[in-house]
Design a protein around this motif. Structure first.
Motif, short mmCIF file in Angstrom:
data_model
loop_
_atom_site.label_atom_id
_atom_site.label_comp_id
_atom_site.label_asym_id
_atom_site.label_seq_id
_atom_site.Cartn_x
_atom_site.Cartn_y
_atom_site.Cartn_z
N ASP B 141 62.60 69.23 54.59
CA ASP B 141 61.70 70.32 54.20
C ASP B 141 61.37 70.26 52.72
O ASP B 141 60.22 70.47 52.31
CB ASP B 141 62.35 71.67 54.53
CG ASP B 141 62.30 71.95 56.02
OD1 ASP B 141 61.65 71.16 56.73
OD2 ASP B 141 62.90 72.95 56.46
N VAL B 142 62.38 69.97 51.90
CA VAL B 142 62.14 69.87 50.45
C VAL B 142 61.19 68.72 50.16
O VAL B 142 60.24 68.86 49.41
CB VAL B 142 63.47 69.70 49.70
CG1 VAL B 142 63.23 69.34 48.25
CG2 VAL B 142 64.30 70.96 49.79
N ILE B 144 58.95 67.46 52.00
CA ILE B 144 57.57 67.71 52.44
C ILE B 144 56.79 68.45 51.37
O ILE B 144 55.59 68.23 51.18
CB ILE B 144 57.58 68.46 53.79
CG1 ILE B 144 57.76 67.44 54.91
CG2 ILE B 144 56.29 69.24 54.01
CD1 ILE B 144 57.88 68.04 56.28
N THR B 145 57.48 69.32 50.64
CA THR B 145 56.76 70.13 49.65
C THR B 145 56.47 69.35 48.38
O THR B 145 55.66 69.78 47.57
CB THR B 145 57.59 71.37 49.27
OG1 THR B 145 58.84 70.92 48.73
CG2 THR B 145 57.85 72.24 50.47
#
Lengths: 581, 307
Positions: B141-142, B144-145
């Motif tokens: 998730d990290v 992806i940002t």
């Protein structure tokens, strides 16, 4: 006015053009429904009952169309109505209560505005106080408290959601209510409550009701007239009395006899085969030692101990509603789900602490039949993979020819044609065929213990009895002990040697089925048995008695200590002291 | 043709049925694959039939137009440089023969590595669960940002000249997140499915369950995800090259565009210098898009039409 027809279907035919040709979904159907009458449409899936109902609403799914015939709604020719007139007719004159009411409510809207939507769409903008008055009245009429209006659908239970859907349907006092399997997703106790509500409200507003379903017992208890459909044809129509007591068509007879009755005639093959093969181990087959299971703060299963000797094959039934902890028990026994406390011993070995070889032996000897036959086959492989793989894995196969022979024999034993079934992909088989294959798979492995978790609840009614007798025959033929997990007390009554009734993770009544189910003593068992609809007209079930209050009965059940009704040899249930905490 | 037993309409119907039975016979899939194969074939045949040494500076006249065109100096195209030359006298045809497969190679290698990481992490997260799952999920998730181009620009400036493989490795570090999440979600739902439980009951080993029961059902997703990450990788690689980063000595489509812009090709109307590599990039992307659409129809039967 009592005999004025609300709905007249004349020579109605509905067809679906498909690439393979035109499919006749409904063939020349003639039916008249009078005001205030409740009519049941009964038949298997694909018999055209829902299609007929949808045609009345002009809501047939593309590319279906009415090919001939007339639909007359109290003087209005429905098929001649335009789009806008039909929109006005829906809900105000015909209300439809859909099958999966759970999913029919808008999850991001509170209940109240959803009720208002219908009124506003038909009568234009009304002032808020008037809307509120009407929605409160509708909710009260289905027996829901006024504060329900401010809740979101996910805050309601399944039965409450279904009642909100009924409230939505009757808010404009329609002339005809169509309820499409309104209780198929609910358990028996809730089913009885919801049907009671539906019948009350229908009698109150004096509309006609079409109830669509496949359960002859439910029909017998809920409707005045029955229309039996099969392959789009109306095979029989008459009052419930006529049809139940004197069915004419063989299909109707099948439908009635497929509902197992407590105390009725057994559907099982009575002749017992040779005695079971001797087991090598002196240890009991399965032993629960103070097993408890918690999910977070909720205790799904309270400490329970029992010993299943397994020397003589037996069927132990575990019955209860959804959420009673019965499926949790099943997965604990299979070792899929570690218990929070206590041990499960298979032939003296802790299921959770087995070595690789012990584990393989355990897997070979403890097999299962699960509820959902559609999910049990890997869609990537032909169905014979599910039979072939474990057979080879457990070292039972001597050669490929031997495997094939074993597969064919197993298929024949459950009444399937091996050449027709084995080389297919799962989606090419019906649910009944798949479930039989799973039984055949278990048979090939000849386990010592079979855990059958709701093996017939997703199969068409007419097949249930035959699949259950397949399983039952296994017991004697191959000496397999069976744990039968179910919500269906009637089948448990027939197949089992010992019954445990589970309520909120506690055993509330246990003993031989003739006593526990035949003459229940614990209030919860009584409640469950009262809630089952039988095709027996003399039993009062959903007659709107106000004194039947399941909440109070459940509260009473929670206070009553467990009742133990005698033992059977080979199964020993340990009775806890001071039953309820 | 009159003695053929089938009419044209019947043949078309039969073809449709065949396509329905065998979804891999999808026209989109065939066209997309055809375009990509054409690029690869150009690279292979070009090395045989054309002189790859023409990619070096000064191997021909400067700024020659393609055949049939004239440049601002009034020179017309000549046979020995059919697609013209660039400002350094490099032959355009040789440049794309070497450059286009290089660009495709970086994309394929990066997403192959990314997918492998994704499959490994996705299966671990979904299967093992617990703390492992938490770590992998948060990490994905990290990642992806974080905009990959930003980090890669910093990396590449620090490294200076890199090889194609190194570049692919760097990009792979940014294309594993979506396959990881996709596979994790699929594994989680499959783990609950009846057939995995049945396999457990059949005494199947974890390896069997992962690779024989689960993986075959994931293949359509994996293909789709692979193609999508090839696209992302190529976009990232070309983006870096157009900024003048990435391999300095190896011709790629992006580097050619960078040099064209740097030398003022837009002002001098040397359209073939930047136009031809752009066109090839377009062909690659259209090919990938068609494959992706085709795979979508393969894995989702509802998109398949019978008529």
């Amino acid at each position: 006015m009592a005999d004025k027809p609300v709905l007249t279907l004349r020579d109605l035919s509905i067809e679906f053009p498909t690439p393979q040709g035109v499919v006749q979904a409904v063939k020349a159907l003639d039916l008249t429904i009078d005001q205030g009458r409740r009519v049941g449409f009964i038949g298997e899936s694909g018999s055209g009952k829902t299609t007929t109902a949808l045609a009345v609403m002009q809501m047939l799914a593309e590319p279906g169309r009415v090919s001939s015939g007339k639909i007359d709604l109290a003087g209005t020719d429905v098929l001649a109505l335009g789009e806008e007139d039909m929109r006005k007719t829906r809900l105000s004159r015909i209300a439809y209560i859909p099958q999966g009411a759970m999913n029919s409510l808008n999850p991001v809207m509170r209940v109240e505005p959803q009720l208002w939507d219908g009124i506003i769409a038909h009568e234009g903008k009304l002032d808020r106080a008037e809307l509120k008055r009407r929605s409160d009245k509708a909710l009260a009429s289905v027996g829901l408290p006024a504060h329900t209006a401010d809740l979101f659908p996910h805050e309601l239970s399944g039965g409450m959601k279904q009642r909100v859907c009924i409230a939505l349907g009757i808010i404009l006092d329609p002339e005809l209510i169509i309820a499409d399997e309104p209780t198929s997703a609910l358990d028996v106790v809730t089913q009885r409550q919801v049907m009671q509500t539906l019948k009350d409200i229908q009698a109150q507003i004096g509309s006609a009701l079409i109830l669509i379903g496949h359960d002859m017992g439910l029909m017998a208890q809920s409707v005045d007239e029955l229309a039996v459909l099969r392959n789009g044809e109306l095979v029989e129509h008459g009052t419930v009395q006529q049809i139940i007591e004197n069915p004419q068509h063989p299909y109707t007879k099948d439908l009635i006899s497929s509902v197992p009755l407590v105390g009725g005639e057994s559907f099982l093959n009575p002749d017992r085969a040779a005695p079971a093969p001797q087991r090598a181990s002196a240890e009991p087959l399965l032993r629960f030692e103070n097993v408890r299971k918690d999910y977070g703060a909720v205790t799904a299963l309270h400490p329970m101990s029992f010993t299943l000797q397994g020397d003589t094959p037996q069927i132990i039934s575990i019955v209860g509603q959804s959420g009673s902890g019965k499926s949790t028990m099943g997965s604990i026994m299979l070792g899929f789900n570690p218990p929070s406390q206590g041990r499960v011993l298979y032939e003296g070995q802790d299921v959770q602490k087995m070595s690789a070889t012990q584990s393989l032996d355990f897997r070979k000897n403890v097999q299962a039949v699960f509820q959902d036959p559609y999910a049990c086959f890997n869609p990537f492989y032909r169905v014979n993979h599910a039979l072939k793989f474990p057979f080879k894995r457990f070292g039972l196969a001597q050669s490929d020819a031997h495997t094939l022979k074993a597969m064919e024999e197993a298929c024949e034993a459950v009444g399937l044609d091996p050449d027709l079934v084995l080389p297919r992909y799962p989606h090419q088989l019906s649910g009944g065929q798949r479930q039989r294959l799973i039984v055949a798979r278990a048979l090939m492995l000849s386990p010592k213990l079979l855990i059958a978790d709701e093996p017939v609840s997703m199969v068409d009614a007419s097949l249930r009895a035959s699949i259950l007798s397949n399983i039952y025959d296994l017991k004697d033929k191959f000496g397999i002990s069976i744990l039968y997990i179910t919500h269906d007390l009637a089948t448990a009554y027939h197949v089992s040697d010992y019954v445990m009734v589970l309520f909120k993770g506690h055993v509330v009544e246990a003993g031989p089925p003739k006593e526990v189910i035949g003459a229940p003593q614990h209030p919860y068992t009584k409640l469950l048995i009262d809630a089952i609809p039988w095709p027996d007209l003399h039993r009062s079930w959903g007659d709107g008695r106000a004194d039947w209050d399941p909440t109070a009965l459940e509260a009473e059940a929670a206070r009553t200590a467990a009742v133990y009704r005698g033992d059977v040899a080979g199964f020993d249930l340990v009775r806890p002291q001071g039953a309820f905490a | 043709m009159t003695d053929t037993p089938l009419t044209r309409a019947e043949k078309r119907q039969a073809k449709r049925i065949r396509r329905f039975d065998n979804p891999w016979l999808n026209p989109k899939l065939i066209w997309g694959a055809g375009l990509l194969i054409a690029i690869v074939a150009m690279g292979l045949l070009g090395r045989v039939f054309w002189d790859p040494d023409l990619v070096f500076t000064g191997s021909a006249q400067l700024k020659l137009p393609p055949l049939g065109f004239e440049n601002l100096r009034g020179q017309s195209g000549i046979m020995s440089n059919p697609l013209g030359t660039d400002g350094g006298g490099r032959d355009m045809l040789a440049l794309i023969i070497i450059g286009a497969p290089n660009t495709l190679f970086v994309g394929l290698l990066a997403s192959l590595i990314g997918m492998s990481i994704g499959i490994f992490l996705g299966f671990s997260a979904g299967f093992v669960g617990g703390r492992t799952d938490d770590v992998i999920r948060v990490l994905a998730d990290v990642m992806i940002t974080i905009p990959p181009l930003l980090i890669l620009v910093v990396f590449q400036t620090a490294y200076g000249d890199v090889s194609l493989t190194m570049m692919a490795l760097l990009i792979a570090g940014f294309v594993w997140q979506s396959p990881t999440r996709l596979i994790r979600a699929q594994v989680l739902s499959m783990k609950q499915s009846g057939y995995v439980q049945m396999a457990q009951l059949s005494g199947a080993s974890t390896g069997h369950i992962m690779f024989r029961e689960m993986l075959p059902n994931l293949v359509p997703y994996l293909f789709g995800s692979f193609i999508a990450s090839v696209t992302t990788s190529i976009v990232t690689a070309v983006g870096l090259e157009v900024l003048g980063l990435g391999p300095q000595r190896i011709p790629t489509l992006g580097r050619t565009i960078y040099e064209a812009i740097n030398a003022g090709a837009l002002i001098q109307n040397l359209w073939w210098w930047w136009g031809i590599p752009t066109l090839l990039l377009g062909i690659i992307f259209i090919g990938l898009l068609l494959i992706n659409l085709g795979l979508d129809e393969v894995s989702n039967p509802r998109l398949r039409r019978l008529s």
